[in-house]
Write a protein that holds these residues in place. Structure first.
Motif, PDB file in Angstrom:
ATOM      1  N   SER A  50       0.819  -1.212   0.000  1.00 21.98           N
ATOM      2  CA  SER A  50       0.000   0.000   0.000  1.00 21.98           C
ATOM      3  C   SER A  50       0.854   1.263   0.000  1.00 21.98           C
ATOM      4  CB  SER A  50      -0.938   0.012   1.218  1.00 21.98           C
ATOM      5  OG  SER A  50      -0.202   0.123   2.426  1.00 21.98           O
ATOM      6  N   LEU A  51       2.002   1.221   0.670  1.00 23.73           N
ATOM      7  CA  LEU A  51       2.875   2.391   0.722  1.00 23.73           C
ATOM      8  C   LEU A  51       3.613   2.611  -0.594  1.00 23.73           C
ATOM      9  CD1 LEU A  51       4.470   2.081   4.276  1.00 23.73           C
ATOM     10  CD2 LEU A  51       2.732   3.708   3.517  1.00 23.73           C
ATOM     11  N   LEU A  52       3.835   1.525  -1.312  1.00 27.06           N
ATOM     12  CA  LEU A  52       4.620   1.611  -2.538  1.00 27.06           C
ATOM     13  C   LEU A  52       3.736   1.493  -3.772  1.00 27.06           C
ATOM     14  CD1 LEU A  52       7.553  -0.551  -1.193  1.00 27.06           C
ATOM     15  CD2 LEU A  52       7.612   1.919  -1.655  1.00 27.06           C
ATOM     16  N   ASP A  53       2.610   2.205  -3.723  1.00 26.67           N
ATOM     17  CA  ASP A  53       1.694   2.209  -4.868  1.00 26.67           C
ATOM     18  C   ASP A  53       1.848   3.469  -5.713  1.00 26.67           C
ATOM     19  OD1 ASP A  53       0.591   4.184  -3.289  1.00 26.67           O
ATOM     20  OD2 ASP A  53      -1.384   3.251  -3.100  1.00 26.67           O
ATOM     21  N   GLY A  54       2.837   4.297  -5.383  1.00 27.70           N
ATOM     22  CA  GLY A  54       3.097   5.514  -6.150  1.00 27.70           C
ATOM     23  C   GLY A  54       2.705   6.802  -5.471  1.00 27.70           C
ATOM     24  N   HIS A  55       1.910   6.745  -4.405  1.00 27.57           N
ATOM     25  CA  HIS A  55       1.447   8.006  -3.809  1.00 27.57           C
ATOM     26  C   HIS A  55       2.550   8.746  -3.052  1.00 27.57           C
ATOM     27  CE1 HIS A  55       0.904   5.460  -0.196  1.00 27.57           C
ATOM     28  NE2 HIS A  55       0.952   6.588   0.493  1.00 27.57           N
ATOM     29  N   ASN A  56       3.650   8.066  -2.765  1.00 28.81           N
ATOM     30  CA  ASN A  56       4.776   8.730  -2.107  1.00 28.81           C
ATOM     31  C   ASN A  56       5.914   9.061  -3.074  1.00 28.81           C
ATOM     32  OD1 ASN A  56       3.845   8.921   0.547  1.00 28.81           O
ATOM     33  ND2 ASN A  56       4.478   6.830   1.041  1.00 28.81           N
ATOM     34  N   ALA A  57       5.665   8.980  -4.363  1.00 32.34           N
ATOM     35  CA  ALA A  57       6.718   9.173  -5.361  1.00 32.34           C
ATOM     36  C   ALA A  57       6.970  10.659  -5.632  1.00 32.34           C
ATOM     37  CB  ALA A  57       6.365   8.447  -6.650  1.00 32.34           C
TER      38      ALA A  57
END
Length: 284
Positions: A244-251
């Motif tokens: 969930s953390l590495l779905d792009g929203h923190n990119a």
């Protein structure tokens, strides 16, 4: 707190043998402060997030505390734990808390609010929301894969602004020892985005050998964790959290390190090139 007060500070560092806790404790000791290194094992002060009876004695007489909750602020039970810890800290007369949190984690944000509400207005709280640590590749959950030449993780092709744990520790120490951070939320990242494939390749370049990234599903990663002995429910939760953390929203990158420290954050290449490679379980 002014400089004179800082010199006499006693600071509780929770998870003091973890990636950031160890670095925070070392930096505070270097500044001449009294450090209570809180840990289940290896610290100078008994402290266990699963044993609330250890919290009060560790907090008693402390002026400030670095709060690094294990295993993660989004984990089941974290909200209740942070509520209880905050009440004890306020009751013990602790004046300043710095909380390590996860960037882009709704569950972690709920735990942040629980600590804020429990500690009340008499306690200064600073929240440090960090991106994925560079050191997960060198001394954390991915180090064994790096050593074996293959990193399997449920991140797909998502890019992440990996942050150096030393930069996080420097920001935490600033928030603990300097005025002006009360109520602040510092969001910390490294200076650039890398995919996990690019990060693995850079780890390999630093080690002088090939390291490749293998994308896996959350279910496959959970199965791998289970093979290492992690209980099925916990393995599924950890794998789901990473997915969930590495779905792009923190990119995206932030200027948090520069705003607090007045310098640029350390890059991924420099961090992996200078860090010792020791596989271990993940810790803050």
């Amino acid at each position: 707190m002014d400089e004179k007060e800082n010199k006499g500070m006693t600071v509780l560092v929770t998870a003091a043998t973890g990636k950031t806790g160890r670095r925070v404790a070392e930096r505070l000791t270097g500044l001449g402060l009294t450090v209570r290194a809180g840990s289940r094992t290896g610290g100078t002060t008994p402290f266990d997030w699963e044993d609330p009876a250890t919290w009060g004695p560790a907090l008693r007489g402390a002026d400030a505390a670095y709060v690094a909750y294990y295993p993660d602020l989004a984990a089941p039970g974290a909200v209740e734990a942070l509520d209880g810890f905050g009440r004890l800290a306020a009751g013990a007369g602790v004046r300043r808390l710095v909380l390590l949190s996860g960037r882009g984690e709704p569950g972690a944000a709920r735990a942040e609010e629980a600590l804020r509400a429990a500690a009340g207005r008499g306690v200064e709280l600073t929240v440090v929301r960090a991106a994925f640590f560079v050191q997960n590749f060198t001394e954390g959950l991915l180090a064994e894969g790096v050593a074996a030449g293959e990193v399997a993780f449920p991140a797909g092709s998502t890019a992440e602004p990996f942050v150096d744990a030393g930069d996080v520790a420097d920001v935490v120490v600033a928030a603990l020892t300097e005025d002006g951070h009360a109520g602040a939320v510092h969001e910390l990242t490294g200076p650039r985005l890398l995919t996990f494939a690019e990060a693995a390749a850079e780890c390999g370049a630093a080690a002088g050998r090939a390291v490749r990234y293998v994308p896996v599903t959350a279910d496959q990663y959970a199965a791998a964790l289970g093979a290492y002995g992690l209980p099925e429910a916990e393995a599924a939760w950890v794998a789901g959290l990473f997915a969930s953390l590495l779905d792009g929203h923190n990119a995206s990158v932030t200027d948090g390190v520069r705003r607090v420290l007045g310098r640029e954050p350390r890059g991924f290449t420099e961090a992996v090139s200078t860090a010792p490679s020791t596989a271990s379980t993940p810790a803050a």
